[in-house]
Design a protein around this motif. Sequence first.
Motif, short mmCIF file in Angstrom:
data_model
loop_
_atom_site.label_atom_id
_atom_site.label_comp_id
_atom_site.label_asym_id
_atom_site.label_seq_id
_atom_site.Cartn_x
_atom_site.Cartn_y
_atom_site.Cartn_z
N TYR A 38 -5.77 3.95 3.67
CA TYR A 38 -4.33 3.83 4.09
C TYR A 38 -4.34 3.69 5.66
N THR A 39 -3.18 2.97 5.96
CA THR A 39 -3.00 2.71 7.49
C THR A 39 -1.74 2.63 7.47
N ILE A 40 -1.25 3.00 8.80
CA ILE A 40 0.23 3.14 9.26
C ILE A 40 0.43 1.70 9.56
N SER A 41 1.03 0.89 8.83
CA SER A 41 1.82 -0.55 8.95
C SER A 41 2.11 -1.04 7.62
N ASP A 42 3.29 -1.57 7.71
CA ASP A 42 3.76 -2.48 6.47
C ASP A 42 3.56 -3.97 6.97
N LYS A 43 3.00 -4.41 7.82
CA LYS A 43 2.86 -5.49 8.40
C LYS A 43 1.51 -6.32 8.14
N ILE A 44 0.71 -5.64 7.53
CA ILE A 44 -0.89 -6.04 7.46
C ILE A 44 -0.99 -7.33 6.82
N LYS A 45 -1.65 -8.20 7.53
CA LYS A 45 -1.97 -9.58 6.83
C LYS A 45 -3.49 -9.95 6.75
N LEU A 46 -3.90 -10.15 5.81
CA LEU A 46 -5.61 -10.25 5.93
C LEU A 46 -5.67 -11.69 5.29
N ASN A 47 -6.99 -12.25 5.89
CA ASN A 47 -7.15 -13.62 5.11
C ASN A 47 -8.32 -13.40 4.30
N LYS A 48 -8.98 -12.23 4.00
CA LYS A 48 -9.97 -12.00 3.49
C LYS A 48 -9.80 -11.11 2.37
N LYS A 49 -10.69 -10.92 1.21
CA LYS A 49 -10.46 -10.13 0.29
C LYS A 49 -11.74 -9.17 0.39
N TYR A 50 -11.10 -7.95 0.13
CA TYR A 50 -12.21 -6.82 -0.07
C TYR A 50 -12.29 -6.02 -1.37
N GLU A 51 -13.42 -5.62 -1.76
CA GLU A 51 -13.46 -4.58 -2.90
C GLU A 51 -12.46 -3.23 -2.66
N PHE A 52 -12.37 -2.82 -1.50
CA PHE A 52 -11.50 -1.56 -1.42
C PHE A 52 -9.98 -2.13 -1.24
N LYS A 53 -9.07 -1.15 -1.74
CA LYS A 53 -7.65 -1.35 -1.56
C LYS A 53 -7.10 -0.98 -0.41
N ILE A 54 -6.30 -1.62 0.39
CA ILE A 54 -5.57 -1.25 1.55
C ILE A 54 -4.12 -1.33 1.34
N ILE A 55 -3.66 0.28 1.70
CA ILE A 55 -2.19 0.45 1.33
C ILE A 55 -1.46 0.97 2.70
N GLY A 56 -0.38 0.34 3.04
CA GLY A 56 0.26 0.37 4.28
C GLY A 56 1.31 1.39 4.01
N ILE A 57 1.52 2.40 5.25
CA ILE A 57 2.48 3.48 5.10
C ILE A 57 3.35 3.24 6.29
N ASP A 58 4.67 3.40 6.22
CA ASP A 58 5.68 3.16 7.28
C ASP A 58 5.42 4.35 8.29
N LYS A 59 5.28 3.78 9.61
CA LYS A 59 5.08 4.90 10.67
C LYS A 59 5.80 5.99 10.68
N TYR A 60 7.07 5.89 10.19
CA TYR A 60 7.90 7.37 10.26
C TYR A 60 8.15 7.77 8.83
N ASP A 61 7.40 7.45 7.87
CA ASP A 61 7.46 8.18 6.63
C ASP A 61 6.76 9.22 6.67
N PHE A 62 7.14 10.50 7.35
CA PHE A 62 6.24 11.65 7.62
C PHE A 62 6.00 12.16 6.29
N PRO A 63 6.78 12.55 5.45
CA PRO A 63 6.44 13.14 4.11
C PRO A 63 5.28 12.49 3.46
N LYS A 64 5.34 11.21 3.25
CA LYS A 64 4.19 10.46 2.61
C LYS A 64 2.97 10.34 3.54
N ILE A 65 2.98 10.55 4.89
CA ILE A 65 1.97 10.51 5.73
C ILE A 65 1.34 11.80 5.62
#
Length: 339
Positions: A38-65
């Motif tokens: 999990y990382t705080i960003s909804d703008k992640i752009k990756l050119n590579k694929k990974y076995e793990f899943k990357i999930i973006g969270i809005d910076k100000y979505d405090f309940p979700k954080i």
Amino acid sequence: MKKIFLIGYYGYANFGDEMLFESILEVFKEINFDGKIYTISDKIKLNKKYEFKIIGIDKYDFPKIISTIKEIDLLIYGGGNLFQTETSLRSFLYYDFLFNVAKHYKKNVLFLSQGFGHFKHKYATARLKKILKYKNLYGILRDETSFKFAKMCSDNFDLGTDIGMLKYKNIIFEKDPQKCHISLIIKNRKNWDKIIYILKQVNISRITPIVFNKSQDSIFAYEFFEKYKGKINISFPVSEENKIINEILKSQFIISDRLHGGILSLYLGVPVIMYKNHKNYRVFKTIDKEYDLFFRSEDDMINSLSKLNSFEFEKMQKKYITKLNETHEKIVGMVKTFL
């Protein structure tokens, strides 16, 4: 399934921070991590694929954080000077909030390739001391000043270096320096008339402006281009990764405002003159105490240019790569310990 919360200034068009992000991801790939990040960003752009899943969270979505941190196995601050008040106290308080949530739920926390400061508020310095005393916090810090500060609070810290170049560890680069050509990595306005005059005196006739942070630096680089395009051979500013690397490899030397512009140049073996702020000075002096090619004024620029040819950059490059490899091993070991 293991879950990691990865904290950094990711997804905001800052090439330096994206290098840190992708380098941390390479560590997770290396240890065969196959859980969720999990990382705080909804703008992640990756050119590579990974076995793990990357999930973006809005910076100000405090309940979700908060709910996410409650469920994770490990929280990582993944590179940069996140704990500082040079930009604002508000920024410090935000990253402090994330830490407090993790501490509340008794989570293990890692500071990887972190530095601290610069601080304009005494509150932040006092608060950082309390943060560093958390018994479940461990770290590998990228500059000696931050390391010494942390060691006053806890024995859970080690000294390393900036790991932004890990993403390039399996790539071979070849320099092709072109005579009289340099690149400028621009962050702020300066007395460019005087600097151009100085550069012409050392036979520089072609300049490429480089943009590392598209949201902050572009306006200065384009202003520079428009002002001098008829007065010197100047390229249109470059901002894409491949073009940035190609221009650095073609440059006789680099003048950089940005820390990761300097580190990338060093990693590629291209001489670099660095703007002297707290962050740049601390990181470069940690890599090599002999490095003294800093500037804040035009007179500093003249002094650094006069020492450029005599400074042993190949020796410094080897020091950095050695420190990078050592830090890489430490980080892999530390992350494995907590997963």
